[in-house]
Design a protein around this motif. Structure first.
Motif, mmCIF file in Angstrom:
data_model
loop_
_atom_site.group_PDB
_atom_site.id
_atom_site.type_symbol
_atom_site.label_atom_id
_atom_site.label_comp_id
_atom_site.label_asym_id
_atom_site.label_seq_id
_atom_site.Cartn_x
_atom_site.Cartn_y
_atom_site.Cartn_z
ATOM 1 N N MET A 1 0.835 -1.210 0.000
ATOM 2 C CA MET A 1 0.000 0.000 0.000
ATOM 3 C C MET A 1 0.870 1.260 0.000
ATOM 4 N N LEU A 2 1.853 1.283 0.869
ATOM 5 C CA LEU A 2 2.717 2.463 0.972
ATOM 6 C C LEU A 2 3.562 2.630 -0.287
ATOM 7 N N ALA A 3 4.253 1.569 -0.703
ATOM 8 C CA ALA A 3 5.128 1.665 -1.873
ATOM 9 C C ALA A 3 4.324 1.947 -3.141
ATOM 10 N N GLY A 4 3.167 1.305 -3.285
ATOM 11 C CA GLY A 4 2.353 1.526 -4.479
ATOM 12 C C GLY A 4 1.849 2.955 -4.588
ATOM 13 N N ASN A 5 1.384 3.501 -3.488
ATOM 14 C CA ASN A 5 0.902 4.883 -3.515
ATOM 15 C C ASN A 5 2.032 5.873 -3.739
ATOM 16 N N LEU A 6 3.175 5.650 -3.083
ATOM 17 C CA LEU A 6 4.323 6.534 -3.306
ATOM 18 C C LEU A 6 4.813 6.435 -4.748
ATOM 19 N N MET A 7 4.764 5.236 -5.312
ATOM 20 C CA MET A 7 5.178 5.060 -6.704
ATOM 21 C C MET A 7 4.233 5.809 -7.644
ATOM 22 N N ALA A 8 2.931 5.758 -7.390
ATOM 23 C CA ALA A 8 1.978 6.489 -8.225
ATOM 24 C C ALA A 8 2.243 7.990 -8.163
#
Length: 87
Positions: free
Chosen positions: A53-60
């Motif tokens: 959740m954290l990495a995916g949102n930061l990546m977006a």
């Protein structure tokens, strides 16, 4: 889509993508079952879920803020930055 040799942003995006992939793998390997709750393996599931959740949102957000550099239109860059889904 982008060259990791061209600065810090592509490297950060790749690191976040790997972290998200590891998180998804942990969620898949250590499922949220009662057996895993009882034996303590649910911690790996939880850690993986939070990581993806954290990495995916930061990546977006990272992709959206530099989207025009990798060929996204301005509208798609804004959409990627502002519409990271709440997890």
């Amino acid at each position: 889509m982008f060259d990791p040799r061209k600065g810090a942003r592509p490297i950060i995006i790749m690191i976040l993508a790997v972290l998200a992939g590891v998180g998804v793998s942990l969620v898949g390997i250590f499922q949220g079952s009662n057996a895993n709750v009882d034996n303590g393996l649910i911690a790996f599931h939880t850690f993986g879920a939070q990581g993806v959740m954290l990495a995916g949102n930061l990546m977006a957000i990272a992709v959206g803020t530099g989207g025009t550099r990798i060929g996204l239109t301005r509208g798609r860059s804004i959409a990627s930055t502002t519409s990271a889904p709440p997890d």
